[in-house]
Design a protein around this motif. Structure first.
Motif, PDB file in Angstrom:
ATOM      1  N   GLY A  11     -35.298 -14.655 111.420  1.00 44.56           N
ATOM      2  CA  GLY A  11     -35.886 -15.309 112.585  1.00 44.56           C
ATOM      3  C   GLY A  11     -37.278 -15.843 112.303  1.00 44.56           C
ATOM      4  O   GLY A  11     -37.617 -16.970 112.683  1.00 44.56           O
ATOM      5  N   LEU A  12     -38.101 -15.044 111.620  1.00 42.92           N
ATOM      6  CA  LEU A  12     -39.445 -15.482 111.260  1.00 42.92           C
ATOM      7  C   LEU A  12     -39.400 -16.689 110.323  1.00 42.92           C
ATOM      8  O   LEU A  12     -40.169 -17.638 110.462  1.00 42.92           O
ATOM      9  CB  LEU A  12     -40.212 -14.337 110.593  1.00 42.92           C
ATOM     10  CG  LEU A  12     -40.679 -13.206 111.508  1.00 42.92           C
ATOM     11  CD1 LEU A  12     -41.234 -12.051 110.681  1.00 42.92           C
ATOM     12  CD2 LEU A  12     -41.725 -13.694 112.485  1.00 42.92           C
ATOM     13  N   LEU A  13     -38.480 -16.640 109.366  1.00 44.33           N
ATOM     14  CA  LEU A  13     -38.338 -17.749 108.431  1.00 44.33           C
ATOM     15  C   LEU A  13     -37.972 -19.034 109.164  1.00 44.33           C
ATOM     16  O   LEU A  13     -38.560 -20.089 108.931  1.00 44.33           O
ATOM     17  CB  LEU A  13     -37.276 -17.404 107.388  1.00 44.33           C
ATOM     18  CG  LEU A  13     -36.885 -18.512 106.405  1.00 44.33           C
ATOM     19  CD1 LEU A  13     -38.106 -18.993 105.630  1.00 44.33           C
ATOM     20  CD2 LEU A  13     -35.812 -18.025 105.453  1.00 44.33           C
ATOM     21  N   LEU A  14     -37.000 -18.952 110.060  1.00 44.32           N
ATOM     22  CA  LEU A  14     -36.588 -20.134 110.815  1.00 44.32           C
ATOM     23  C   LEU A  14     -37.712 -20.652 111.707  1.00 44.32           C
ATOM     24  O   LEU A  14     -37.913 -21.867 111.828  1.00 44.32           O
ATOM     25  CB  LEU A  14     -35.353 -19.803 111.662  1.00 44.32           C
ATOM     26  CG  LEU A  14     -34.042 -19.676 110.885  1.00 44.32           C
ATOM     27  CD1 LEU A  14     -32.941 -19.105 111.777  1.00 44.32           C
ATOM     28  CD2 LEU A  14     -33.617 -21.031 110.325  1.00 44.32           C
ATOM     29  N   ARG A  15     -38.459 -19.747 112.320  1.00 45.12           N
ATOM     30  CA  ARG A  15     -39.585 -20.171 113.170  1.00 45.12           C
ATOM     31  C   ARG A  15     -40.621 -20.959 112.359  1.00 45.12           C
ATOM     32  O   ARG A  15     -41.135 -21.988 112.793  1.00 45.12           O
ATOM     33  CB  ARG A  15     -40.256 -18.957 113.815  1.00 45.12           C
ATOM     34  CG  ARG A  15     -39.459 -18.321 114.936  1.00 45.12           C
ATOM     35  CD  ARG A  15     -40.215 -17.129 115.522  1.00 45.12           C
ATOM     36  NE  ARG A  15     -39.417 -16.375 116.440  1.00 45.12           N
ATOM     37  CZ  ARG A  15     -39.222 -16.683 117.722  1.00 45.12           C
ATOM     38  NH1 ARG A  15     -39.811 -17.765 118.216  1.00 45.12           N
ATOM     39  NH2 ARG A  15     -38.475 -15.924 118.492  1.00 45.12           N
ATOM     40  N   MET A  23     -39.738 -29.377 114.529  1.00 40.15           N
ATOM     41  CA  MET A  23     -38.347 -29.511 114.948  1.00 40.15           C
ATOM     42  C   MET A  23     -38.015 -28.462 116.001  1.00 40.15           C
ATOM     43  O   MET A  23     -38.387 -27.301 115.870  1.00 40.15           O
ATOM     44  CB  MET A  23     -37.421 -29.348 113.736  1.00 40.15           C
ATOM     45  CG  MET A  23     -35.943 -29.562 114.042  1.00 40.15           C
ATOM     46  SD  MET A  23     -34.874 -29.223 112.586  1.00 40.15           S
ATOM     47  CE  MET A  23     -35.457 -30.485 111.441  1.00 40.15           C
ATOM     48  N   SER A  24     -37.346 -28.862 117.043  1.00 40.96           N
ATOM     49  CA  SER A  24     -36.939 -27.940 118.096  1.00 40.96           C
ATOM     50  C   SER A  24     -35.606 -27.291 117.745  1.00 40.96           C
ATOM     51  O   SER A  24     -34.866 -27.769 116.869  1.00 40.96           O
ATOM     52  CB  SER A  24     -36.795 -28.686 119.427  1.00 40.96           C
ATOM     53  OG  SER A  24     -35.734 -29.621 119.354  1.00 40.96           O
ATOM     54  N   MET A  25     -35.279 -26.208 118.429  1.00 41.40           N
ATOM     55  CA  MET A  25     -33.989 -25.564 118.218  1.00 41.40           C
ATOM     56  C   MET A  25     -32.859 -26.509 118.620  1.00 41.40           C
ATOM     57  O   MET A  25     -31.791 -26.508 118.011  1.00 41.40           O
ATOM     58  CB  MET A  25     -33.910 -24.254 119.003  1.00 41.40           C
ATOM     59  CG  MET A  25     -34.668 -23.098 118.364  1.00 41.40           C
ATOM     60  SD  MET A  25     -34.301 -21.504 119.134  1.00 41.40           S
ATOM     61  CE  MET A  25     -35.246 -21.649 120.645  1.00 41.40           C
ATOM     62  N   ARG A  26     -33.103 -27.311 119.661  1.00 39.71           N
ATOM     63  CA  ARG A  26     -32.087 -28.269 120.095  1.00 39.71           C
ATOM     64  C   ARG A  26     -31.808 -29.297 119.001  1.00 39.71           C
ATOM     65  O   ARG A  26     -30.649 -29.643 118.753  1.00 39.71           O
ATOM     66  CB  ARG A  26     -32.540 -28.966 121.379  1.00 39.71           C
ATOM     67  CG  ARG A  26     -31.539 -29.998 121.899  1.00 39.71           C
ATOM     68  CD  ARG A  26     -31.943 -30.538 123.244  1.00 39.71           C
ATOM     69  NE  ARG A  26     -31.946 -29.475 124.254  1.00 39.71           N
ATOM     70  CZ  ARG A  26     -32.274 -29.678 125.533  1.00 39.71           C
ATOM     71  NH1 ARG A  26     -32.636 -30.882 125.937  1.00 39.71           N
ATOM     72  NH2 ARG A  26     -32.244 -28.685 126.394  1.00 39.71           N
ATOM     73  N   LYS A  27     -32.863 -29.769 118.354  1.00 39.24           N
ATOM     74  CA  LYS A  27     -32.681 -30.741 117.273  1.00 39.24           C
ATOM     75  C   LYS A  27     -31.944 -30.098 116.106  1.00 39.24           C
ATOM     76  O   LYS A  27     -31.054 -30.716 115.497  1.00 39.24           O
ATOM     77  CB  LYS A  27     -34.045 -31.270 116.814  1.00 39.24           C
ATOM     78  CG  LYS A  27     -33.950 -32.349 115.727  1.00 39.24           C
ATOM     79  CD  LYS A  27     -33.234 -33.592 116.245  1.00 39.24           C
ATOM     80  CE  LYS A  27     -33.233 -34.704 115.211  1.00 39.24           C
ATOM     81  NZ  LYS A  27     -32.507 -35.905 115.700  1.00 39.24           N
ATOM     82  N   LEU A  28     -32.319 -28.861 115.775  1.00 39.38           N
ATOM     83  CA  LEU A  28     -31.637 -28.147 114.701  1.00 39.38           C
ATOM     84  C   LEU A  28     -30.164 -27.979 115.043  1.00 39.38           C
ATOM     85  O   LEU A  28     -29.291 -28.088 114.180  1.00 39.38           O
ATOM     86  CB  LEU A  28     -32.288 -26.782 114.475  1.00 39.38           C
ATOM     87  CG  LEU A  28     -31.684 -25.920 113.363  1.00 39.38           C
ATOM     88  CD1 LEU A  28     -31.814 -26.604 112.009  1.00 39.38           C
ATOM     89  CD2 LEU A  28     -32.371 -24.549 113.319  1.00 39.38           C
ATOM     90  N   SER A  29     -29.884 -27.734 116.323  1.00 44.50           N
ATOM     91  CA  SER A  29     -28.507 -27.597 116.779  1.00 44.50           C
ATOM     92  C   SER A  29     -27.720 -28.885 116.557  1.00 44.50           C
ATOM     93  O   SER A  29     -26.583 -28.866 116.090  1.00 44.50           O
ATOM     94  CB  SER A  29     -28.488 -27.228 118.270  1.00 44.50           C
ATOM     95  OG  SER A  29     -27.165 -27.249 118.778  1.00 44.50           O
ATOM     96  N   GLU A  30     -28.353 -30.016 116.878  1.00 46.97           N
ATOM     97  CA  GLU A  30     -27.690 -31.314 116.695  1.00 46.97           C
ATOM     98  C   GLU A  30     -27.388 -31.580 115.228  1.00 46.97           C
ATOM     99  O   GLU A  30     -26.308 -32.070 114.878  1.00 46.97           O
ATOM    100  CB  GLU A  30     -28.574 -32.434 117.251  1.00 46.97           C
ATOM    101  CG  GLU A  30     -28.756 -32.388 118.761  1.00 46.97           C
ATOM    102  CD  GLU A  30     -29.731 -33.441 119.240  1.00 46.97           C
ATOM    103  OE1 GLU A  30     -30.239 -34.218 118.396  1.00 46.97           O
ATOM    104  OE2 GLU A  30     -30.001 -33.497 120.453  1.00 46.97           O
TER     105      GLU A  30
END
Length: 206
Positions: A11-15, A23-30
């Motif tokens: 989680g820390l790495l992704l943050r 980049m937002s989580m939504r963008k990463l999701s797309e």
């Protein structure tokens, strides 16, 4: 790695990666075709990422898959060549903008190098290294390099100047005086990785 720690580490790495790339989580999701809610649960340590998740994160964020495997707590080979370890440390350093911090690390290393040449400094290394290693509770290229440097220091394998460089890196690892925030990865702390990189580079030049 303790149960649950791997989820926090990933989680820390992704943050950090998302913040660095704005980049937002939504963008990463797309980009990854992974549901936003799933990404959120992974980042918050409420769900363990599977191999497919990690592969998509690696492809999308341009980070070696090995990094995500280790951060997620999947078993990795503990023995790697020095060149692989060096590449791994270089990659970690590139995750965030650390130019200013590298200068601070260099300054602190210089002070620790002097201290390592004293009886008190040498004793601190020999007496406290194992305890610090246990408190970190992780394995990986950085930890393997620290063990290698400690063995050289303990056995006095090197010139006085080389042992001072090694002692400086070991004290930096032992003493809680981080130059930058502690972004915890599977191998340890980012500035410790930078300190080891600077030391090994200096040793290679000698």
């Amino acid at each position: 790695m303790a149960e649950g720690t791997e989820n926090t580490t990933l989680g820390l790495l992704l943050r950090v990666l998302l913040k660095e790339r704005s980049m937002s989580m939504r963008k990463l999701s797309e980009l990854t075709d992974i549901d936003t809610a799933t990404i959120s649960r992974i980042i918050n340590g409420k769900r363990k990422a599977n191999l497919q998740h990690l592969e998509r994160f690696a492809d999308c964020l341009g980070v070696p898959l090995m990094v995500f495997f280790e951060a997620a707590g999947y078993p990795m080979e503990q023995k790697r060549s020095d060149s692989t370890s060096h590449t791994y440390v270089n990659m970690i350093q590139d995750l965030v903008n650390t130019n200013a911090s590298v200068q601070v690390v260099e300054q602190q290393l210089a002070n620790f190098e002097l201290y390592s040449q004293t009886t008190e400094g040498s004793s601190s290394i020999l007496q406290e290294f194992e305890g610090k290693l246990k408190s970190v509770g992780s394995v990986g290229p950085l930890i393997e390099q620290m063990k290698h440097l400690f063995d050289k220091f303990r056995l006095r394998k090197g010139t006085p100047n080389e042992l001072a460089l090694i002692g400086g890196a070991l004290l930096y690892f032992i003493v809680p005086a981080d130059a930058i925030p502690d972004y915890l990865f599977a191998v340890g702390y980012l500035d410790d990785a930078i300190a080891v990189q600077l030391t090994t580079t200096a040793l290679d030049k000698k």
